[in-house]
Design a protein around this motif. Structure first.
Motif, short mmCIF file in Angstrom:
data_model
loop_
_atom_site.label_atom_id
_atom_site.label_comp_id
_atom_site.label_asym_id
_atom_site.label_seq_id
_atom_site.Cartn_x
_atom_site.Cartn_y
_atom_site.Cartn_z
N SER A 178 0.81 -1.22 0.00
CA SER A 178 0.00 0.00 0.00
C SER A 178 0.84 1.27 0.00
O SER A 178 0.32 2.37 0.03
CB SER A 178 -0.93 0.01 1.23
N LEU A 179 2.15 1.13 -0.03
CA LEU A 179 3.06 2.26 -0.16
C LEU A 179 4.15 1.90 -1.15
O LEU A 179 4.68 0.79 -1.13
CB LEU A 179 3.71 2.62 1.18
N ASN A 180 4.47 2.83 -2.04
CA ASN A 180 5.48 2.60 -3.08
C ASN A 180 5.06 1.58 -4.13
O ASN A 180 5.88 1.08 -4.89
CB ASN A 180 6.83 2.17 -2.48
N GLU A 181 3.76 1.27 -4.16
CA GLU A 181 3.29 0.35 -5.19
C GLU A 181 3.41 0.96 -6.58
O GLU A 181 3.65 0.26 -7.57
CB GLU A 181 1.84 -0.10 -4.92
N ASP A 182 3.30 2.30 -6.65
CA ASP A 182 3.48 2.99 -7.93
C ASP A 182 4.89 2.77 -8.48
O ASP A 182 5.07 2.40 -9.64
CB ASP A 182 3.26 4.50 -7.76
N ARG A 183 5.86 3.02 -7.63
CA ARG A 183 7.25 2.95 -8.09
C ARG A 183 7.63 1.52 -8.47
O ARG A 183 8.34 1.31 -9.44
CB ARG A 183 8.19 3.51 -7.02
N LEU A 184 7.12 0.55 -7.72
CA LEU A 184 7.40 -0.85 -8.05
C LEU A 184 6.81 -1.19 -9.41
O LEU A 184 7.44 -1.88 -10.23
CB LEU A 184 6.81 -1.77 -6.97
N PHE A 185 5.62 -0.70 -9.70
CA PHE A 185 4.97 -0.92 -11.00
C PHE A 185 5.82 -0.30 -12.11
O PHE A 185 6.07 -0.92 -13.15
CB PHE A 185 3.58 -0.30 -11.00
N ILE A 186 6.29 0.93 -11.90
CA ILE A 186 7.06 1.63 -12.92
C ILE A 186 8.40 0.93 -13.17
O ILE A 186 8.83 0.77 -14.32
CB ILE A 186 7.28 3.10 -12.52
N VAL A 187 9.07 0.50 -12.10
CA VAL A 187 10.34 -0.22 -12.26
C VAL A 187 10.13 -1.49 -13.08
O VAL A 187 10.91 -1.78 -14.00
CB VAL A 187 10.96 -0.57 -10.88
N THR A 188 9.09 -2.23 -12.77
CA THR A 188 8.79 -3.45 -13.52
C THR A 188 8.52 -3.14 -14.99
O THR A 188 8.98 -3.85 -15.89
CB THR A 188 7.57 -4.17 -12.92
N TYR A 189 7.78 -2.06 -15.23
CA TYR A 189 7.47 -1.64 -16.60
C TYR A 189 8.75 -1.26 -17.35
O TYR A 189 8.99 -1.72 -18.48
CB TYR A 189 6.51 -0.45 -16.54
N LEU A 190 9.60 -0.46 -16.73
CA LEU A 190 10.82 0.01 -17.38
C LEU A 190 11.78 -1.14 -17.69
O LEU A 190 12.44 -1.15 -18.73
CB LEU A 190 11.52 1.06 -16.52
N LEU A 191 11.86 -2.10 -16.79
CA LEU A 191 12.76 -3.24 -17.00
C LEU A 191 12.28 -4.16 -18.12
O LEU A 191 13.05 -4.97 -18.64
CB LEU A 191 12.92 -4.04 -15.70
N SER A 192 11.02 -4.02 -18.51
CA SER A 192 10.48 -4.86 -19.59
C SER A 192 10.72 -4.24 -20.97
O SER A 192 10.47 -4.88 -21.99
CB SER A 192 8.97 -5.06 -19.39
N LEU A 193 11.22 -3.00 -21.01
CA LEU A 193 11.39 -2.30 -22.28
C LEU A 193 12.66 -2.73 -23.01
O LEU A 193 13.63 -3.16 -22.40
CB LEU A 193 11.44 -0.79 -22.04
N ARG A 194 12.64 -2.54 -24.31
CA ARG A 194 13.84 -2.77 -25.11
C ARG A 194 14.87 -1.68 -24.81
O ARG A 194 14.52 -0.58 -24.38
CB ARG A 194 13.51 -2.75 -26.60
N LYS A 195 16.12 -1.96 -25.06
CA LYS A 195 17.19 -1.02 -24.74
C LYS A 195 17.07 0.30 -25.50
O LYS A 195 17.48 1.35 -25.02
CB LYS A 195 18.55 -1.65 -25.01
N ASN A 196 16.51 0.24 -26.70
CA ASN A 196 16.39 1.46 -27.50
C ASN A 196 15.08 2.21 -27.26
O ASN A 196 14.77 3.19 -27.94
CB ASN A 196 16.54 1.14 -28.99
N SER A 197 14.29 1.75 -26.30
CA SER A 197 13.03 2.42 -25.99
C SER A 197 13.29 3.79 -25.37
O SER A 197 14.30 3.99 -24.70
CB SER A 197 12.20 1.57 -25.03
N LYS A 198 12.36 4.70 -25.60
CA LYS A 198 12.51 6.06 -25.08
C LYS A 198 11.34 6.41 -24.16
O LYS A 198 10.23 5.93 -24.33
CB LYS A 198 12.55 7.06 -26.24
N ILE A 199 11.64 7.27 -23.18
CA ILE A 199 10.63 7.84 -22.32
C ILE A 199 10.72 9.35 -22.47
O ILE A 199 11.80 9.93 -22.27
CB ILE A 199 10.83 7.43 -20.84
N LYS A 200 9.63 10.00 -22.82
CA LYS A 200 9.65 11.44 -23.07
C LYS A 200 9.01 12.21 -21.92
O LYS A 200 7.91 11.87 -21.47
CB LYS A 200 8.95 11.78 -24.39
N TYR A 201 9.73 13.23 -21.47
CA TYR A 201 9.22 14.11 -20.42
C TYR A 201 8.80 15.43 -21.06
O TYR A 201 9.60 16.07 -21.72
CB TYR A 201 10.30 14.35 -19.36
N ASN A 202 7.54 15.81 -20.85
CA ASN A 202 7.04 17.07 -21.37
C ASN A 202 6.98 18.11 -20.26
O ASN A 202 6.53 17.83 -19.15
CB ASN A 202 5.65 16.89 -21.97
N ALA A 203 7.44 19.32 -20.54
CA ALA A 203 7.61 20.35 -19.51
C ALA A 203 6.29 20.99 -19.07
O ALA A 203 6.27 21.72 -18.07
CB ALA A 203 8.56 21.43 -20.02
#
Length: 322
Positions: A178-203
């Motif tokens: 019930s705490l940090n479940e967001d970050r655990l989800f995101i870490v799992t998601y990011l580790l599943s990506l291909r090496k050339n995958s991109k994440i874009k941050y919009n300002a």
């Protein structure tokens, strides 16, 4: 299915807060999305009545169970669109939230993010989190999440995810945390990506995060966490550590943070309970496994906090402020 978004909202709070959140989506410039509202059976009829006020494509799901991770997982199960966004029911978004995040999701971009601001219930701005437009790799973003920077990217609600990646890799929220479940989800998601995958941050600042006195994070700041929730946070660190232990640099930062949180939580847990013993066990494992990361003085402090009697003596000597 084309460029479209499933917006998953777990409903817990007062209906006036939920209505404000839905109002912000009703004003979206890009209408190419569906709303998936997940709630407990007890408030289903109220939510059904509220939903009828909107012309949006709203799918209402109810369950006898309770928990944000359970609700979000039900939302994923019932989603149909190419992209998924997770929004808290008492927050609200800019009228360009869908438009901007969706426009950034092109080619080999696997996740998009935006700036956000934190507010109190009376709309007083607590802090605005601002970063410039940037493209990350998955490794860079994980490093950023555990780095000592002001911007914290461990929340799911200022992000847009590809549904195919979530489904193909069976990525779900841990329903026991019930705490940090967001970050655990995101870490799992990011580790599943291909090496050339991109994440874009919009300002652009597209999300308003509302802080409440009764929120879990608010309780953490005031030292009123329930013991089981405290343990769930450490469990999240433990799972992340298991996934990232071969990532040099990142694991160092994760371990530093998890040790800090373990010690802080043990200061809050006043009794020799099953929950505090679990955190003690975790802290002991960190001290042995990663002893090379810590000074002798820090290892001694960890040793003291691993033992209830020693910890009690130290807290009594220093007082309970920290």
């Amino acid at each position: 299915m084309g460029n479209n978004v499933s917006v998953i909202i777990s409903v817990f709070k007062r209906l006036d807060r939920v209505a404000r959140c839905l109002d912000s989506f009703d004003k979206q410039k890009n209408k190419n999305f569906e709303m998936i509202l997940v709630c407990h059976n007890d408030i289903y009829n109220e939510m059904a009545k509220l939903s009828k006020k909107y012309r949006m494509n709203i799918k209402l799901i109810s369950t006898s169970e309770f928990g944000i991770s359970i609700y979000r997982n039900l939302g994923i199960k019932n989603s149909k669109c190419d992209y998924i966004a997770f929004v808290d029911d008492d927050d609200y978004v800019s009228d360009r939230y869908i438009e901007v995040l969706l426009n950034e999701m092109k080619d080999d971009v696997s996740m998009t993010m935006c700036n956000y601001m934190s507010k109190f219930e009376d709309e007083t701005i607590v802090q605005t989190y601002e970063m410039s437009n940037k493209v990350y790799t998955a490794e860079e973003l994980i490093n950023h999440m555990y780095g000592k920077v002001d911007q914290y990217n461990g929340f799911v609600w200022n992000k847009l995810f590809r549904r195919k990646i979530i489904i193909d890799n069976n990525i779900r929220f841990d329903e026991n945390i019930s705490l940090n479940e967001d970050r655990l989800f995101i870490v799992t998601y990011l580790l599943s990506l291909r090496k050339n995958s991109k994440i874009k941050y919009n300002a652009e600042t597209l999300y308003s995060y509302i802080q409440h006195k009764g929120s879990i994070t608010g309780k953490l700041k005031r030292g009123e966490l329930e013991e089981q929730r405290a343990v769930s946070e450490i469990e999240s660190f433990s799972q992340s550590e298991a996934m990232l232990e071969n990532n040099e640099g990142i694991i160092d930062k994760l371990v530093y943070e998890s040790v800090e949180r373990s010690i802080r939580l043990l200061r809050l847990l006043k009794h020799n309970t099953k929950e505090s013993r679990k955190i003690e066990k975790y802290l002991r494992r960190m001290r042995h496994k990663y002893r090379h990361l810590f000074s002798r003085k820090r290892r001694l402090q960890m040793f003291i906090y691993e033992h209830y009697n020693l910890r009690t003596m130290l807290i009594n000597l220093r007082g309970r402020t920290y």
